[in-house]
Design an enzyme around this catalytic site. Structure first.
Site, PDB file in Angstrom:
ATOM      1  CB  ALA A   1      -3.293   2.973   4.172  1.00 32.74           C
ATOM      2  CG  ASN A   2      -5.714   1.992  -1.477  1.00 29.38           C
ATOM      3  OD1 ASN A   2      -6.076   3.079  -1.056  1.00 29.38           O
ATOM      4  ND2 ASN A   2      -5.919   1.594  -2.712  1.00 29.38           N
ATOM      5  NE  ARG A   3     -10.063  -3.596   3.774  1.00 28.63           N
ATOM      6  CZ  ARG A   3     -10.153  -3.480   5.090  1.00 28.63           C
ATOM      7  NH1 ARG A   3      -9.163  -3.865   5.871  1.00 28.63           N
ATOM      8  NH2 ARG A   3     -11.238  -2.986   5.640  1.00 28.63           N
TER       9      ARG A   3
ATOM     10  CB  ALA B   1      -3.151  -1.192  -3.004  1.00 27.48           C
TER      11      ALA B   1
ATOM     12  N   PRO C   1       0.847  -1.199   0.000  1.00 28.61           N
ATOM     13  CG  PRO C   1       0.312  -0.716   2.247  1.00 28.61           C
ATOM     14  CD  PRO C   1       1.150  -1.655   1.370  1.00 28.61           C
TER      15      PRO C   1
END
Ligand code: CTP
Ligand code: CA
Length: 228
Positions: free
Chosen positions: A33-35, A99, A21
């Site tokens: 954040a993204n996973r 991501a 991420p």
């Protein structure tokens, strides 16, 4: 080396892989954040290295170990990831698996934002992050092969194909990451390979097997392009 003995069709080739991420700070203790576990991106970096490539892995914050035989550059924010990727050019292939957080906080606080009794939560002004895949896909020093992922929860093929075109990629590996699939954070992946040639549904595989299959495809395609 560790992998001596096997065929090394990517010897002399340079690869850039992004993984994990990005973390976009709100203040010194909080972030957006993204996973992403980094499992698929790290597996791809390792698979390219096993085929002999000189691999630079630009990784956001992850808890998994560094893959063997790969140069790892650790970053936190999308802008840092973009800078590290551009610094690693030129390359024969770029695989953007990270991501990346689509937005950052426009002006992160340099101090810890405190809750104040009776006051409304702080409004967060967001700014759009650079699209690293799109930047590389349209770069003057564009790698021979540019590969991206498309994590979708619906219209997987259509969304994947529009990303292929918009970002200037040769391949998009599109997957359905709806919670019920268990792909996010898990060890398995089921992707659809999208390219100018059409769509190819890969079976449900281990993330390491997806990485092996993609690395072999990259080796064959670079070889084919070289022969003209
Ligand atoms: N990507 C990137 N930089 C960004 C956003 C995405 O390099 N700022 C890359 C990802 O690494 C992935 C591909 O682009 O290879 C697709 O990412 P995705 O988040 O699915 O696409 P977006 O264009 O951000 O569209 P959306 O999130 O709205 O679906
Ligand atoms: Ca996104």
């Amino acid at each position: 080396s560790l992998f001596a003995g096997g065929p090394r069709p990517l010897a002399g080739r340079k690869a850039i892989v992004t993984s994990g991420p990005t973390h976009e700070p709100i203040d010194p203790v909080r972030y957006i954040a993204n996973r992403s576990s980094g499992k698929q991106g790290h597996a791809i970096a390792a698979a390219l290295a096993r085929l002999g490539a000189d691999v630079t892995l630009v990784s956001g914050p992850v808890t998994i170990p560094d893959p063997a035989g790969v140069k790892v550059i650790r970053v936190e924010r999308a802008e840092e990831m973009r800078d590290a990727v551009l610094s690693a050019l030129p390359a024969d292939v770029a695989v953007m698996v990270a991501a990346v957080a689509d937005w950052r906080v426009a002006s992160a606080a340099g101090y810890k934002i405190k809750k104040k009794p009776g006051e409304a939560p702080p409004p967060l002004q967001l700014a759009e992050n650079p699209d690293i895949l799109k930047t590389v896909g349209h770069h003057a020093d564009r790698p021979t092969l540019v590969v991206g992922f498309a994590a979708e929860t619906e219209n997987v093929a259509d969304n994947g194909r529009s990303k292929l075109e918009r970002k200037g990629a040769d391949y998009i590996l599109a997957n359905d990451v709806s919670p019920a699939t268990g792909i996010m954070g898990g060890d398995r992946n089921r992707v659809k390979l999208i390219s100018a040639a059409g769509n190819d549904d890969w079976p449900d595989m281990d993330k390491d097997a997806v990485a092996e299959k993609l690395a072999a495809l990259i080796a064959a395609e670079l070889e084919r392009k070289e022969r003209g």
